[in-house]
Design a protein around this motif. Sequence first.
Motif, mmCIF file in Angstrom:
data_model
loop_
_atom_site.group_PDB
_atom_site.id
_atom_site.type_symbol
_atom_site.label_atom_id
_atom_site.label_comp_id
_atom_site.label_asym_id
_atom_site.label_seq_id
_atom_site.Cartn_x
_atom_site.Cartn_y
_atom_site.Cartn_z
ATOM 1 N N GLY A 1 -1.785 18.105 -23.492
ATOM 2 C CA GLY A 1 -0.671 17.367 -24.068
ATOM 3 C C GLY A 1 0.309 16.835 -23.038
ATOM 4 N N TYR A 2 0.036 17.019 -21.766
ATOM 5 C CA TYR A 2 0.905 16.518 -20.695
ATOM 6 C C TYR A 2 0.101 16.500 -19.389
ATOM 7 N N GLY A 3 0.683 15.869 -18.382
ATOM 8 C CA GLY A 3 0.078 15.862 -17.053
ATOM 9 C C GLY A 3 0.552 14.646 -16.273
ATOM 10 N N THR A 4 0.419 14.731 -14.961
ATOM 11 C CA THR A 4 0.804 13.635 -14.078
ATOM 12 C C THR A 4 -0.367 13.282 -13.187
ATOM 13 N N LEU A 5 -0.740 12.011 -13.215
ATOM 14 C CA LEU A 5 -1.804 11.491 -12.358
ATOM 15 C C LEU A 5 -1.159 10.617 -11.285
ATOM 16 N N ILE A 6 -1.456 10.911 -10.032
ATOM 17 C CA ILE A 6 -0.925 10.140 -8.909
ATOM 18 C C ILE A 6 -2.095 9.498 -8.171
ATOM 19 N N ASN A 7 -2.098 8.179 -8.133
ATOM 20 C CA ASN A 7 -3.138 7.435 -7.428
ATOM 21 C C ASN A 7 -2.571 6.869 -6.134
ATOM 22 N N THR A 8 -3.278 7.081 -5.035
ATOM 23 C CA THR A 8 -2.838 6.513 -3.764
ATOM 24 C C THR A 8 -3.387 5.107 -3.625
ATOM 25 N N GLY A 9 -2.481 4.145 -3.729
ATOM 26 C CA GLY A 9 -2.851 2.760 -3.512
ATOM 27 C C GLY A 9 -2.422 2.331 -2.123
ATOM 28 N N SER A 10 -1.795 1.174 -2.036
ATOM 29 C CA SER A 10 -1.379 0.601 -0.758
ATOM 30 C C SER A 10 -0.459 -0.567 -1.074
ATOM 31 N N ILE A 11 0.285 -1.025 -0.076
ATOM 32 C CA ILE A 11 0.998 -2.284 -0.291
ATOM 33 C C ILE A 11 -0.015 -3.399 -0.542
ATOM 34 N N ASP A 12 -1.269 -3.198 -0.088
ATOM 35 C CA ASP A 12 -2.352 -4.131 -0.416
ATOM 36 C C ASP A 12 -2.604 -4.196 -1.924
ATOM 37 N N SER A 13 -2.165 -3.178 -2.654
ATOM 38 C CA SER A 13 -2.292 -3.217 -4.112
ATOM 39 C C SER A 13 -1.524 -4.386 -4.701
ATOM 40 N N GLU A 14 -0.424 -4.749 -4.043
ATOM 41 C CA GLU A 14 0.418 -5.849 -4.500
ATOM 42 C C GLU A 14 0.238 -7.104 -3.657
ATOM 43 N N VAL A 15 0.104 -6.935 -2.352
ATOM 44 C CA VAL A 15 0.019 -8.071 -1.421
ATOM 45 C C VAL A 15 -1.369 -8.092 -0.787
ATOM 46 N N PRO A 16 -2.270 -8.968 -1.212
ATOM 47 C CA PRO A 16 -3.612 -9.013 -0.620
ATOM 48 C C PRO A 16 -3.531 -9.397 0.851
ATOM 49 N N LEU A 17 -4.196 -8.623 1.702
ATOM 50 C CA LEU A 17 -4.058 -8.806 3.135
ATOM 51 C C LEU A 17 -5.346 -9.324 3.754
ATOM 52 N N ALA A 18 -5.244 -10.419 4.485
ATOM 53 C CA ALA A 18 -6.397 -10.973 5.195
ATOM 54 C C ALA A 18 -6.987 -9.942 6.151
ATOM 55 N N LEU A 19 -8.294 -9.979 6.305
ATOM 56 C CA LEU A 19 -9.085 -9.077 7.141
ATOM 57 C C LEU A 19 -9.242 -7.687 6.520
ATOM 58 N N GLN A 20 -8.622 -7.482 5.349
ATOM 59 C CA GLN A 20 -8.827 -6.240 4.602
ATOM 60 C C GLN A 20 -9.283 -6.570 3.173
ATOM 61 N N ASN A 21 -10.055 -7.601 3.032
ATOM 62 C CA ASN A 21 -10.458 -8.245 1.789
ATOM 63 C C ASN A 21 -10.876 -7.290 0.669
ATOM 64 N N THR A 22 -12.029 -6.637 0.803
ATOM 65 C CA THR A 22 -12.501 -5.776 -0.276
ATOM 66 C C THR A 22 -11.660 -4.516 -0.390
ATOM 67 N N SER B 1 9.227 -9.428 -1.785
ATOM 68 C CA SER B 1 8.938 -10.785 -1.335
ATOM 69 C C SER B 1 7.763 -11.387 -2.095
ATOM 70 N N HIS B 2 6.751 -10.570 -2.355
ATOM 71 C CA HIS B 2 5.569 -11.088 -3.048
ATOM 72 C C HIS B 2 5.880 -11.450 -4.489
ATOM 73 N N HIS B 3 6.809 -10.733 -5.108
ATOM 74 C CA HIS B 3 7.217 -11.087 -6.458
ATOM 75 C C HIS B 3 8.003 -12.400 -6.490
ATOM 76 N N LEU B 4 8.773 -12.643 -5.417
ATOM 77 C CA LEU B 4 9.621 -13.833 -5.388
ATOM 78 C C LEU B 4 8.890 -15.060 -4.845
ATOM 79 N N ILE B 5 8.166 -14.901 -3.753
ATOM 80 C CA ILE B 5 7.483 -16.029 -3.098
ATOM 81 C C ILE B 5 6.059 -15.590 -2.715
ATOM 82 N N PRO B 6 5.182 -15.458 -3.688
ATOM 83 C CA PRO B 6 3.868 -14.866 -3.427
ATOM 84 C C PRO B 6 3.028 -15.606 -2.389
#
Length: 307
Positions: A137-158, A249-254
Amino acid sequence: MSARPDKLGDLVVVVVGASSGFGRGSAIKLAAEGSSVVIAARRKHMLDEIVSEIESGGGSALAVEADVTDPAQVSEIAKSAINQFGRIDVWINNVGVGAIGYFWDIPIEDHSRLIDVNLKGLIYGTHVALDQFIIQGYGTLINTGSIDSEVPLALQNTYAATKAGVLSLSRTLNEELRLAKMEDIKVGTIMPWAVDTPWWTHAANYTGHEPRMAMMDDPEIVVDAIVRSCLRPKEERPVGWKAKASDMSHHLIPDLTERLSANIAKKESDRGDPRSFHTGAIHEPMLDGMGMDGGIRARMKREDAND
């Protein structure tokens, strides 16, 4: 149904990918705060060392050898935690491997490996964790993403694509939990900037230069963010001023943010020491002069799934 603990010292926390980096640091810090920790990774000998360190300090820990790309082994992590501690309050998905270079220079098997570990492995952990949280009935899930989750970065494509998938999954799950009136189950995503961890030497490197990024952060700030999220999760938690600024910045000027980020990534790559390349059929890059074995793909397969 048990009540959600509101102190770190009362938590039972599963840390998947605990043999090094953020996972190791988070497990040790949580145990020092009194949490009971279950640590999982492929490298059992490293997990045993962490358990010994935790127990020598008076903490409680359990090591489970598991490969995140095998859903049956991920299920065993949860079973072991329940058998030992009776519940799981927090599940931390801290899995990730990388490949750096132009998309077309990276062999398809490396792209596939990133998806198997970074996305499918995280999905397996998420499914197991939510199954248990729904029972409790409860719990916390924490996923480790990256700023790449929001801002796609060249040379780190996949890699960036998998980390975008992590954030999208977390957002979607929170909405589904709301619709199902299961709001005592929380899902948060940690979004660090480039951090000075073994990721850079473990990643497959097809740039021809030493992998690097500008102004890397200390991993301690990411560990602190993960620990804070155990009690106060946020759907999106950029870590450090650089990640926060990039996210805003990515939200304002993607488009401009993506172009500037790409230029920085390329400039930093070109500044790295040149690397010689293996000329075999799979074109594995080499790590010359660093006291490491040559084939980085072999390193990925040995050390990746739970770092």
